[in-house]
Design an enzyme around this catalytic site. Structure first.
Site, PDB file in Angstrom:
ATOM      1  N   CYS A  62      15.157 -53.831 -16.111  1.00 32.02           N
ATOM      2  CA  CYS A  62      16.545 -53.941 -16.593  1.00 32.02           C
ATOM      3  C   CYS A  62      17.523 -53.154 -15.723  1.00 32.02           C
ATOM      4  CB  CYS A  62      16.635 -53.468 -18.038  1.00 32.02           C
ATOM      5  SG  CYS A  62      15.534 -54.376 -19.113  1.00 32.02           S
ATOM      6  N   HIS A  96      23.580 -51.404 -20.178  1.00 29.07           N
ATOM      7  CA  HIS A  96      22.568 -52.454 -20.363  1.00 29.07           C
ATOM      8  C   HIS A  96      22.518 -52.816 -21.848  1.00 29.07           C
ATOM      9  CE1 HIS A  96      18.946 -54.655 -20.601  1.00 29.07           C
ATOM     10  NE2 HIS A  96      18.173 -53.654 -20.985  1.00 29.07           N
ATOM     11  N   ASN A 109      19.030 -59.387 -25.041  1.00 37.96           N
ATOM     12  CA  ASN A 109      18.662 -58.550 -23.895  1.00 37.96           C
ATOM     13  C   ASN A 109      18.243 -59.465 -22.747  1.00 37.96           C
ATOM     14  OD1 ASN A 109      17.416 -56.932 -22.013  1.00 37.96           O
ATOM     15  ND2 ASN A 109      16.250 -55.720 -23.497  1.00 37.96           N
TER      16      ASN A 109
END
Ligand code: ACO
Length: 322
Positions: A112, A249, A279
């Site tokens: 990520c 994020h 996500n």
């Protein structure tokens, strides 16, 4: 010494939108649980487009925004943990599909945090003076690796791609970039690779799934996110008052809210689009930044912090002025 800047941004999300009600049909979950624990309501989920297709469309949008053509590109970096193939890389497929001349094109895997790593690498390669214009992309189809028998993980992810076109600048627009890793040897967040030796029994179609210890990842994320923001402010010699917005994020709304509390910043300062994106790993940060720009939350001249954390464990961030 020359500086770098963001010349344009772009995003692409698959059309297929999966709601929490759809998830209820797959696993023992509820809209209430998903929304209250994560903030997610819907997520785009690809049906027949692969990571390179999402990356391609995000790239076209970013290039149009920057008003450049493929002939202007000197470098392509794609951050992804879900490439179409082990090789060739998504970046190399893109170089061809965009119609670029032969230029350096490579993929990186920092989960990520991958887009921040790509930003860091591109910034330094542009500053070397060898390259003028770079395309960096975060692109993922994580939903193809979700385990739809595991309610702990499958509700969390979405698919998408976000891109920046970066170039050199006479002004210092990218004030600070940091990247770190501290190896997760406990396997708190992992996806298996292929076995070292073929045992001749493994079904040909067996595929790895993402596995996660949600609580350990939550602890890591809520500790590291405020730390990234503080280190960036210190490094850029800024205070929080110099920052218009923080774009972290999008892993979980509760992680973002907790970081806001720790940092003692107004929750409104923390941009969030997780509600309709889920996500999207390496795509999360550029998707969110592009959305903030296109919806007017970020304007020319604004200064923002972006911060990411993820499997590895990896983390990083940047202070950027538009
Ligand atoms: N629906 C209903 N119940 C569920 C679901 C679900 N989808 N998922 C888990 N539960 C249940 C659990 O089974 C557990 O039940 P039990 O008490 O009967 O055992 C209960 O809910 C509580 O489970 P917890 O794991 O304690 O739930 P938590 O509040 O920690 O939330 C979550 C789980 C959302 C995963 C959270 O831990 C989290 O967000 N962690 C961070 C995830 C993350 O940031 N990942 C990012 C990285 S991804 C990457 O890098 C590729």
């Amino acid at each position: 010494m020359s500086h770098t800047q963001v010349l344009g941004t772009g995003a692409y999300r698959p059309d297929n939108i999966v709601t929490n009600a759809d998830m209820e049909k797959l696993v023992d979950t509820s809209d209430e649980w998903i929304q209250s624990r994560t903030g997610i309501k819907t997520r785009p989920m690809t049906i027949d487009e692969n990571t390179s297709d999402l990356a391609y469309n995000a790239a076209l949008n970013a290039m149009a925004d920057a008003n450049i053509t493929a002939a202007d590109l000197d470098l392509i970096i794609v951050a992804t943990v879900t490439p179409d193939y082990q090789f060739p890389g998504v970046s190399q497929l893109l170089q061809k599909r965009l119609g670029c001349r032969p230029i350096p094109a490579f993929d990186i895997n920092a989960a990520c945090s991958g887009f921040i790593y790509a930003l860091d690498i591109a910034d330094k390669m542009l500053k070397s003076g060898t390259y003028k214009t770079a395309l960096i992309i975060g692109a993922e189809t994580l939903t193809k690796f979700a385990d739809y028998d595991d309610r702990n993980t499958c509700v969390l992810f979405g698919d998408g791609a976000g891109a920046f076109v970066m170039g050199r600048s006479t002004e210092n627009k990218i004030k600070s970039i940091i990247t770190y890793a501290n190896g997760d040897d406990q396997g708190y967040l992992k996806m298996d690779g292929y076995p070292l030796k073929v045992d001749f029994k493994t079904p040909k179609q067996a595929r790895p799934f993402l596995e996660m210890n949600g609580q350990e990842v939550f602890k890591f994320a809520t500790t590291v996110l405020p730390r990234i923001v503080k280190e960036l402010l210190e490094d850029a010699k800024h205070t929080i008052d110099d920052i218009d917005i923080i774009i972290a994020h999008q892993a979980n709304k509760r992680i973002i809210d907790k970081a806001a509390k720790t940092l003692k910043v107004d929750a409104h300062m923390m941009f969030s689009n997780i509600e309709h994106t889920g996500n999207t790993s390496a795509a999360s940060v550029p998707l969110a930044i592009d959305e903030a720009i296109k919806t007017g939350r970020l304007k020319k001249g604004d200064r923002f912090i972006t911060a990411a954390f993820g499997a590895g464990f990896t983390w990083g961030g940047a202070v950027i002025e538009l």
